[in-house]
Design an enzyme around this catalytic site. Structure first.
Site, PDB file in Angstrom:
ATOM      1  N   LYS A 208      24.017  43.295  44.849  1.00  0.00           N
ATOM      2  CA  LYS A 208      25.730  42.178  44.628  1.00  0.00           C
ATOM      3  C   LYS A 208      26.972  43.112  45.809  1.00  0.00           C
ATOM      4  O   LYS A 208      26.662  44.508  45.438  1.00  0.00           O
ATOM      5  CB  LYS A 208      26.431  42.168  43.611  1.00  0.00           C
ATOM      6  CG  LYS A 208      27.240  40.728  43.962  1.00  0.00           C
ATOM      7  CD  LYS A 208      26.889  39.636  43.767  1.00  0.00           C
ATOM      8  CE  LYS A 208      27.306  38.258  43.734  1.00  0.00           C
ATOM      9  NZ  LYS A 208      27.096  37.008  43.921  1.00  0.00           N
TER      10      LYS A 208
ATOM     11  N   ASP B 243      29.706  34.619  48.468  1.00  0.00           N
ATOM     12  CA  ASP B 243      30.660  34.288  47.288  1.00  0.00           C
ATOM     13  C   ASP B 243      32.187  33.607  46.915  1.00  0.00           C
ATOM     14  O   ASP B 243      32.615  33.205  48.142  1.00  0.00           O
ATOM     15  CB  ASP B 243      29.941  35.946  46.072  1.00  0.00           C
ATOM     16  CG  ASP B 243      30.112  35.297  45.225  1.00  0.00           C
ATOM     17  OD1 ASP B 243      29.284  34.610  44.701  1.00  0.00           O
ATOM     18  OD2 ASP B 243      30.647  36.029  44.162  1.00  0.00           O
TER      19      ASP B 243
HETATM   20  P1  NDP Z   1      34.680  29.991  45.799  1.00  0.00           P
HETATM   21  O1  NDP Z   1      35.115  30.807  46.029  1.00  0.00           O
HETATM   22  O2  NDP Z   1      34.248  28.469  46.228  1.00  0.00           O
HETATM   23  O3  NDP Z   1      35.298  28.890  44.441  1.00  0.00           O
HETATM   24  C1  NDP Z   1      35.933  29.672  43.041  1.00  0.00           C
HETATM   25  C2  NDP Z   1      36.276  28.585  42.486  1.00  0.00           C
HETATM   26  O4  NDP Z   1      36.635  29.412  41.293  1.00  0.00           O
HETATM   27  C3  NDP Z   1      37.740  28.402  43.078  1.00  0.00           C
HETATM   28  O5  NDP Z   1      38.481  26.959  42.729  1.00  0.00           O
HETATM   29  C4  NDP Z   1      38.321  29.431  42.425  1.00  0.00           C
HETATM   30  O6  NDP Z   1      40.349  28.303  42.577  1.00  0.00           O
HETATM   31  C5  NDP Z   1      38.341  28.959  40.716  1.00  0.00           C
HETATM   32  N1  NDP Z   1      38.342  30.108  40.196  1.00  0.00           N
HETATM   33  C6  NDP Z   1      37.746  32.009  40.304  1.00  0.00           C
HETATM   34  N2  NDP Z   1      38.785  32.181  39.909  1.00  0.00           N
HETATM   35  C7  NDP Z   1      38.601  31.970  38.307  1.00  0.00           C
HETATM   36  C8  NDP Z   1      39.611  31.966  36.566  1.00  0.00           C
HETATM   37  N3  NDP Z   1      39.863  33.377  36.507  1.00  0.00           N
HETATM   38  N4  NDP Z   1      39.688  30.522  36.519  1.00  0.00           N
HETATM   39  C9  NDP Z   1      39.643  29.898  36.684  1.00  0.00           C
HETATM   40  N5  NDP Z   1      39.798  29.124  38.003  1.00  0.00           N
HETATM   41  C10 NDP Z   1      38.544  30.239  38.654  1.00  0.00           C
HETATM   42  O7  NDP Z   1      32.996  29.972  44.669  1.00  0.00           O
HETATM   43  P2  NDP Z   1      31.795  29.801  44.648  1.00  0.00           P
HETATM   44  O8  NDP Z   1      31.926  28.178  44.141  1.00  0.00           O
HETATM   45  O9  NDP Z   1      30.808  30.240  45.680  1.00  0.00           O
HETATM   46  O10 NDP Z   1      30.677  29.920  43.040  1.00  0.00           O
HETATM   47  C11 NDP Z   1      31.574  30.193  42.153  1.00  0.00           C
HETATM   48  C12 NDP Z   1      30.816  30.921  41.561  1.00  0.00           C
HETATM   49  O11 NDP Z   1      29.445  30.336  41.890  1.00  0.00           O
HETATM   50  C13 NDP Z   1      30.245  32.137  40.913  1.00  0.00           C
HETATM   51  O12 NDP Z   1      30.966  32.805  39.589  1.00  0.00           O
HETATM   52  C14 NDP Z   1      29.963  32.597  42.119  1.00  0.00           C
HETATM   53  O13 NDP Z   1      29.021  34.300  41.970  1.00  0.00           O
HETATM   54  C15 NDP Z   1      28.557  31.409  41.999  1.00  0.00           C
HETATM   55  N6  NDP Z   1      27.193  31.550  42.562  1.00  0.00           N
HETATM   56  C16 NDP Z   1      27.225  31.316  43.837  1.00  0.00           C
HETATM   57  C17 NDP Z   1      26.883  30.523  44.793  1.00  0.00           C
HETATM   58  C18 NDP Z   1      27.435  29.858  45.905  1.00  0.00           C
HETATM   59  O14 NDP Z   1      26.305  29.959  46.797  1.00  0.00           O
HETATM   60  N7  NDP Z   1      28.473  30.462  46.327  1.00  0.00           N
HETATM   61  C19 NDP Z   1      25.375  31.089  44.265  1.00  0.00           C
HETATM   62  C20 NDP Z   1      25.286  31.136  43.081  1.00  0.00           C
HETATM   63  C21 NDP Z   1      25.899  31.684  42.161  1.00  0.00           C
HETATM   64  P3  NDP Z   1      41.162  29.036  43.142  1.00  0.00           P
HETATM   65  O15 NDP Z   1      40.647  27.976  44.301  1.00  0.00           O
HETATM   66  O16 NDP Z   1      41.748  28.311  42.970  1.00  0.00           O
HETATM   67  O17 NDP Z   1      41.349  30.578  43.318  1.00  0.00           O
END
Ligand code: NDP
Length: 448
Positions: A124, A164
């Site tokens: 990572k 991510d």
């Molecule tokens: P994105 O950046 O696309 O989206 C993250 C989302 O979570 C946004 O809506 C963000 O809000 C919200 N968020 C972030 N921090 C907080 C918080 N403290 N409280 C509430 N909401 C929050 O990320 P991904 O969708 O890619 O990833 C989301 C999760 O999935 C992570 O844990 C990542 O590690 C995991 N993951 C992702 C993969 C992928 O293929 N993308 C694969 C496997 C796991 P805002 O827009 O306001 O910042």
């Protein structure tokens, strides 16, 4: 050294890394029984070796903002284990990124990648760079600068990063361009690239879709199905919108999405049109509260989605977003299935609560493995220089998610973790992933 001794020594060495310690304890709590069964695990110090990364590359990133000022950020790549394949795992750009978070994510990634059945090690990386308040030009310059520093340590057979939080196809494409420029090579060194220049169809959708496919298998194991179920989703990023989209397509009603500012509630349920609106709004970095102007619904600032009645919760935002209190609220509002779309979204107390209540709980390392699985398929497409169709990749994704489900369920059964009412996916996923990597380490002897 017993497993508890290993944990004690990690706690002493890394007291300032709570997320990493949390992830190690979670895995340790479920593999003790496996460890005890085979003396080779202790002899070859498998758990000690797996809890210490092969290496951590840390570096400084200088870049220039739109006003011509030099800005400085910190970057890391935690190369945890390449026991069963090249290091593989995403890059995160978020102000909270530090070594503890990247070590927890890299550690989880080892087992997740092993569960996919594809030849991928665990890693990572990321930076404390905050893309949220940056212009597109600044993001591009930062991505170039980030890869300029990381360039020497990655490669298609060495370490293959992906996206991510804060790193979508756009950022991956900038990083890929810089790598290509420096190396004079066109290789599949990063996954999640744009479709048409090496990216796989269905990669963007894969994590969210995969989580719902995993859920389908959980439901099927209980002679149930997703149709007509009410689903609460948190997050509004890549994983969340695609989980919502697939749940909707399979006949569920999704009533929440959220972001770091609050929760969006639509009692009529999100349609595809509404989900597309959310995607566009987030891509343009516009606020979700404008939703009610278009579609009605309710925006609750600062709130999480777990205060509404439903059947299934899919937390897809970030680590430790679900506390014990949230888990209790889920239970009291009828939720019986909790499927982690994000990495470690349930904190340790929340996990204890959902397990004590015998809720059906799928840990992220199993349920969200669809993203890295399709990244693995992207690597093989790049290697043979052929593209698969969307339908082909999606079908393969469904097979992989079913296999992960079945492997986790079988491992939990083999070691006596299941009860009449539930399958212990957490123990099963840890054991199935651990066994694959641990057996490779023993076969290698002392190296790695
Ligand atoms: P994105 O950046 O696309 O989206 C993250 C989302 O979570 C946004 O809506 C963000 O809000 C919200 N968020 C972030 N921090 C907080 C918080 N403290 N409280 C509430 N909401 C929050 O990320 P991904 O969708 O890619 O990833 C989301 C999760 O999935 C992570 O844990 C990542 O590690 C995991 N993951 C992702 C993969 C992928 O293929 N993308 C694969 C496997 C796991 P805002 O827009 O306001 O910042």
């Amino acid at each position: 050294m017993s497993m508890q001794d290993v944990i004690n020594s990690i706690e002493q060495r890394y007291p300032h890394q709570p997320e990493f310690i949390q992830a190690v304890k979670e895995v340790a709590s479920t593999i003790q029984v496996v460890y005890d069964r085979d003396p080779n695990f202790a002899k070859y110090k498998v758990f000690e070796r797996l809890t210490e990364p092969d290496r951590i590359i840390s570096f400084r990133i200088n870049w220039e903002d739109d006003e011509g000022n030099i800005q400085i950020n910190r970057g890391w790549r935690v190369q945890f284990s390449n026991a069963i394949g090249p290091y593989k795992g995403g890059i995160r750009f978020h102000p909270t990124v530090n070594e503890s978070i990247l070590k927890f994510l890299g550690f989880e990634q080892i087992f997740k990648n092993a569960l996919t059945g594809l030849p991928m090690g665990g890693a990572k990386g990321g930076s404390d760079f905050n893309p949220e308040d940056k212009s597109d030009n600044e993001i591009r310059r930062f991505c170039y600068a980030f890869i300029r520093e990381l360039y020497h340590y990655i490669g298609q057979d060495m370490d293959v990063p992906a996206g991510d939080i804060g790193v979508s196809g756009k950022e991956v494409s900038y990083m890929f361009a810089m790598y290509k420029n420096l190396s004079h090579e066109y290789t599949g060194v990063l996954t999640g690239k744009g479709v048409g220049f090496g990216g796989s169809l269905c990669r963007s959708e894969a994590t969210g879709y995969g989580a719902v496919y995993f859920l389908q298998n959980m439901l099927k194991a209980r002679n149930d199905n997703i149709e007509g179920k009410t689903v609460l989703v948190s997050g509004a990023g890549n994983v969340a919108v695609h989980a919502a989209e697939k749940a909707l397509a399979l006949g569920a009603k999704v009533i929440t999405l959220s972001d770091s500012k609050g929760t969006l509630y639509d009692e009529l349920g999100f349609t595809q049109e509404k989900i597309d609106w959310v995607k566009q709004q987030k891509a343009a970095r516009r606020p979700l509260f404008e939703y009610h102007r278009e579609f009605g619904g309710l925006w609750i600032p600062g709130a999480k989605p777990w205060q509404f009645d439903g059947d299934i919760a899919i937390p897809c935002a970030t680590q430790n977003e679900v506390t014990e209190e949230d888990a209790r609220s889920m239970f009291e509002h009828g939720i019986r299935y909790v499927v982690e779309g994000a990495n470690m979204p349930l904190d340790a107390d929340a996990i204890d609560y959902v397990r004590a209540k015998k809720m059906h709980y799928a840990p992220g390392k199993a349920a969200n493995a669809g993203g890295v699985a399709v990244s693995g398929l992207e690597m093989s497409q790049n290697s043979v220089r052929q593209y698969r169709t969307f339908e082909d990749v999606d079908q393969q994704l469904q097979i992989i998610m079913r296999n992960i489900h079945d492997d986790a369920a079988a491992a939990a059964a083999e070691y006596g973790f299941n009860c009449d009412e539930c399958i212990d996916y957490m123990s099963g996923a840890n054991i199935a992933g651990y066994n694959r990597v641990a057996n490779a380490l023993i076969a290698y002897g002392i190296l790695n």
